[in-house]
Scaffold this motif. Structure first.
Motif, short mmCIF file in Angstrom:
data_model
loop_
_atom_site.label_atom_id
_atom_site.label_comp_id
_atom_site.label_asym_id
_atom_site.label_seq_id
_atom_site.Cartn_x
_atom_site.Cartn_y
_atom_site.Cartn_z
N ALA A 6 23.85 12.86 -33.51
CA ALA A 6 25.17 12.64 -33.22
C ALA A 6 26.23 13.65 -32.91
CB ALA A 6 26.25 11.51 -33.89
N ASP A 7 25.30 15.26 -33.52
CA ASP A 7 26.15 16.28 -33.46
C ASP A 7 24.86 17.19 -33.57
OD1 ASP A 7 25.63 16.86 -36.05
OD2 ASP A 7 27.38 15.76 -36.62
N GLY A 39 22.89 18.02 -37.94
CA GLY A 39 22.05 17.41 -38.86
C GLY A 39 20.43 17.72 -38.57
N LEU A 47 22.63 3.33 -29.53
CA LEU A 47 21.82 2.46 -30.54
C LEU A 47 22.67 2.30 -31.67
CD1 LEU A 47 18.75 1.68 -31.86
CD2 LEU A 47 18.70 4.18 -32.60
N ALA A 68 21.06 0.62 -34.99
CA ALA A 68 19.87 0.43 -35.81
C ALA A 68 19.86 -0.80 -36.51
CB ALA A 68 19.10 1.38 -36.28
N VAL A 69 21.22 -1.25 -36.98
CA VAL A 69 21.50 -2.30 -37.64
C VAL A 69 21.06 -3.64 -37.19
CG1 VAL A 69 23.34 -3.43 -39.32
CG2 VAL A 69 23.09 -1.05 -39.52
N SER A 118 15.89 9.42 -38.24
CA SER A 118 16.97 10.46 -38.77
C SER A 118 18.20 9.83 -38.95
CB SER A 118 16.82 11.68 -38.05
OG SER A 118 17.59 12.74 -38.63
N LEU A 119 18.10 8.63 -39.78
CA LEU A 119 19.57 8.02 -39.81
C LEU A 119 19.53 7.36 -41.17
CD1 LEU A 119 19.33 4.76 -39.11
CD2 LEU A 119 18.41 5.69 -36.99
N LEU A 151 13.16 10.33 -42.39
CA LEU A 151 13.65 11.40 -43.53
C LEU A 151 14.16 10.79 -44.79
CD1 LEU A 151 14.17 14.64 -42.98
CD2 LEU A 151 14.08 12.94 -40.67
N TYR A 157 14.90 11.27 -49.09
CA TYR A 157 15.51 12.20 -50.32
C TYR A 157 14.99 11.84 -51.80
CZ TYR A 157 19.27 14.64 -52.49
OH TYR A 157 19.75 15.83 -53.35
N LYS A 168 15.87 4.78 -50.17
CA LYS A 168 15.21 5.68 -49.85
C LYS A 168 13.70 5.59 -50.58
CE LYS A 168 17.33 8.53 -47.34
NZ LYS A 168 16.93 8.52 -45.89
N PRO A 172 18.64 19.64 -49.49
CA PRO A 172 20.11 19.32 -49.26
C PRO A 172 20.43 20.31 -47.84
CG PRO A 172 19.88 20.55 -51.18
CD PRO A 172 18.42 20.21 -50.81
N ARG A 219 26.89 16.15 -41.37
CA ARG A 219 28.16 15.30 -41.27
C ARG A 219 27.76 14.17 -42.43
NH1 ARG A 219 31.90 13.88 -37.30
NH2 ARG A 219 32.60 11.68 -37.81
N ALA A 220 26.49 13.62 -42.38
CA ALA A 220 26.47 12.27 -43.40
C ALA A 220 26.53 12.94 -44.73
CB ALA A 220 25.06 11.81 -43.09
P1 NAI Z 1 23.64 13.00 -39.81
O1 NAI Z 1 24.97 12.56 -40.00
O2 NAI Z 1 23.21 14.39 -38.80
O3 NAI Z 1 22.71 12.18 -39.17
C1 NAI Z 1 22.80 10.45 -39.56
C2 NAI Z 1 22.95 10.10 -38.26
O4 NAI Z 1 22.79 8.65 -38.51
C3 NAI Z 1 24.24 10.43 -37.58
O5 NAI Z 1 24.03 10.81 -36.18
C4 NAI Z 1 24.79 8.64 -37.64
O6 NAI Z 1 25.44 8.54 -36.29
C5 NAI Z 1 23.50 7.91 -37.50
N1 NAI Z 1 23.68 6.53 -37.99
C6 NAI Z 1 24.24 5.97 -38.65
N2 NAI Z 1 24.39 4.50 -38.89
C7 NAI Z 1 23.46 4.23 -37.78
C8 NAI Z 1 23.01 2.98 -37.17
N3 NAI Z 1 23.37 1.86 -37.72
N4 NAI Z 1 22.37 3.36 -36.03
C9 NAI Z 1 22.06 4.23 -35.56
N5 NAI Z 1 22.45 5.48 -35.97
C10 NAI Z 1 23.14 5.56 -37.07
O7 NAI Z 1 22.92 13.63 -41.39
P2 NAI Z 1 21.77 13.97 -41.77
O8 NAI Z 1 21.93 14.43 -43.25
O9 NAI Z 1 20.91 15.04 -41.09
O10 NAI Z 1 20.71 12.72 -42.07
C11 NAI Z 1 19.48 12.47 -41.20
C12 NAI Z 1 18.45 11.72 -42.38
O11 NAI Z 1 18.07 12.94 -43.19
C13 NAI Z 1 19.10 10.67 -42.97
O12 NAI Z 1 18.07 9.79 -43.19
C14 NAI Z 1 19.36 11.20 -44.46
O13 NAI Z 1 19.44 10.51 -45.36
C15 NAI Z 1 18.18 12.25 -44.56
N6 NAI Z 1 18.33 13.40 -45.42
C16 NAI Z 1 19.52 14.21 -45.40
C17 NAI Z 1 19.56 15.18 -46.50
C18 NAI Z 1 20.67 15.98 -46.47
O14 NAI Z 1 20.98 16.94 -47.53
N7 NAI Z 1 21.66 16.12 -45.28
C19 NAI Z 1 18.51 15.38 -47.65
C20 NAI Z 1 17.50 14.31 -47.42
C21 NAI Z 1 17.34 13.51 -46.52
#
Ligand code: NAI
Length: 286
Positions: free
Chosen positions: A11-12, A15, A72, A74-75, A120-121, A170, A172, A190, A219, A223-224
């Motif tokens: 979404a940006d 991530g 999308l 995904a819920v 990746s969500l 992805l 953690y 996770k 880490p 945004r998340a």
């Molecule tokens: P991000 O904010 O870039 O990605 C998360 C995405 O999930 C967002 O785009 C959000 O809009 C989307 N999302 C949330 N609920 C949703 C739904 N119901 N349906 C569809 N999309 C949905 O953040 P990030 O951190 O890159 O997250 C990506 C993956 O990486 C996640 O699984 C996160 O747990 C994992 N991760 C992140 C770490 C970090 O430090 N940022 C470390 C280890 C794993």
């Protein structure tokens, strides 16, 4: 022919999903994206207005092309699963066909098949609450958005994946070690995701000839992660304690994903690959 990837959870340009898209695009893949419905408008507008152009630059100087962005959520698996209040919600009413089953159908209609599926969500409404204070609702919502969403995606997309294809999620380290602050059942989610990676690797390997792996990432200030609230502390902790004392870049995770999706990893399935500067291997802080 080049490979085609569907990446759910962009979404940006901050991530892991974005970085994975870039690494796959740099390796020649065609990129399709699934964007959370409430974030779709701003993502598409920003893309169109060139706000991401700087981060679209690939190593050869060209810009990453996103062939199509699908709404999308995904819920929800099918339209019948969507509650009335969500259907009526302004942010959802403007889009259609965004349940997992419908998105898979649309991708099939538009492109026929894919080779790579990326999840990746994650989402956990009570992530900032300790597990001991998490409600049943919060816990199940975390599992639904962060773990079952992957089972559902694979269930619906595997039939359109070419044999030899690969799927990546992805995860953690909070799944297997105590990370105070990663609450709301997100650590549980996770753990489920990692266990499911093994079972799905078996089932999808036998049935569809595709590989299923997950990356346990260090880490990143996404945004998340910012929403969880302790990301700067985790980044500092990692640079102090990990074997490699450098900040982890999203690109390093993207490159590992591109490897896992490539024929170079043709015998790797059911694996958790750590891409975390080695932090997971430490037994004590230093
Ligand atoms: P991000 O904010 O870039 O990605 C998360 C995405 O999930 C967002 O785009 C959000 O809009 C989307 N999302 C949330 N609920 C949703 C739904 N119901 N349906 C569809 N999309 C949905 O953040 P990030 O951190 O890159 O997250 C990506 C993956 O990486 C996640 O699984 C996160 O747990 C994992 N991760 C992140 C770490 C970090 O430090 N940022 C470390 C280890 C794993």
């Amino acid at each position: 022919r080049g490979k085609r990837a569907f990446i759910a959870g962009i979404a940006d340009d901050n991530g892991y999903g974005w970085a994975i898209a870039k690494s796959l695009a740099a390796a020649g893949a065609e990129i399709l994206v699934g964007t959370w419905v409430p974030a779709l408008n701003i993502f598409e507008t920003s893309l169109r207005r060139g706000k991401f152009d700087e981060s679209r630059v690939l190593p050869d100087g060209s810009l990453m092309e996103i062939t199509k962005v699908y709404p999308l959520d995904a819920v929800y698996d099918t339209p019948e699963d969507v509650p009335e209040d969500v259907k009526a919600n302004k942010r959802y009413a403007g889009s259609s066909k965004w349940t997992v089953k419908e998105v898979a159908e649309s991708v099939k209609e538009d492109f026929g098949s894919i080779d790579i599926l990326v999840h990746s969500l994650a989402n956990g409404p009570e992530v900032s609450k300790p597990l001991l204070e998490t409600s049943r609702y919060g816990y199940l919502a975390a599992i639904s958005a962060s773990s079952y969403s992957y089972v559902s995606l694979l269930q619906h997309f595997a039939p359109l994946m070419n044999r030899g294809g690969a799927s990546i999620s992805l995860t953690y380290i909070a799944s297997e070690r105590i990370i105070p602050g990663y609450g709301g059942g997100m650590s549980s989610a996770k753990a489920a995701l990692e266990s499911d990676t093994q079972v799905l690797a078996f089932e999808a390997g036998r049935k569809h000839g595709i590989r299923v792996n997950t990356i346990s990432a260090g880490p990143l200030r996404s945004r998340a992660a910012k929403a969880i609230g302790f990301i700067d502390m985790m980044i500092d902790y990692s640079s102090e304690n990990a074997p490699l004392q450098k900040e982890l870049s999203a690109e390093e995770v993207g490159n590992a994903a591109a490897f896992l999706a490539s024929p170079l990893a043709s015998a790797i399935t059911g694996a958790v690959l750590y891409v975390d500067n080695g932090l997971n291997a430490m037994g004590v802080g230093v």
